[in-house]
Design a protein around this motif. Sequence first.
Motif: not given
Length: 194
Positions: A31, A34, A36, A100, A102, A104, A111, A113
């Motif tokens: 993290t 980023n 997320e 990524k 996660q 959306t 969201v 995972e």
Amino acid sequence: MTPTFTKKYGYNTFNTSSVIAQSPYLLDPDTKFNAEGDLKCNFTVEDNDYWRGVIERCESDLKEYAAQVHKDTGKKPRLSADLPWVENYDGTITFKTKRKAQITRKKDKKVIEITVPQFDAKCQPIMPMVEISGGSAINLNLEIYTWVVINRAGVSLRPLAVQVLDLYEKRGPRRDADEYGFGVVEGPVLLKPF
């Protein structure tokens, strides 16, 4: 030996040969840049025909994708210079894989995972999954993912799954109590010695 590419969901995928994981974040996301989180792992290999085949496929997929974007939108995207590999001066190539942690969903803002499934050398799922440290020998299943952002087309290598061949467990050297200046005192023994 040449890589075998398989088309899945519109993108080429392939398996690496055994590589040594560098700075892996395949279980708990990184993290730092980023919020997320990113699932990622780098590895360095000898420059040979196999890895040249991977680079050629990435470049070919990127050019085809950019041409399709141009055809669909009428706008010709610039090709990103930020590629998922670096050619080193010592005759090696460092590949950078990332996705990524996660996403959306647009339709309902849910969201989702993302995980990178883990398998052992016998192809059995590793449950619970383990923290893979740098130095571990692994095979990666990677997706050659093409994208466009603000009229700039690029390519990424996204880790889809990992096969753990030799797990390196990150442990610091064990130090004795006297190295910290502790001495034996009266009191209860709370834990059994190692």
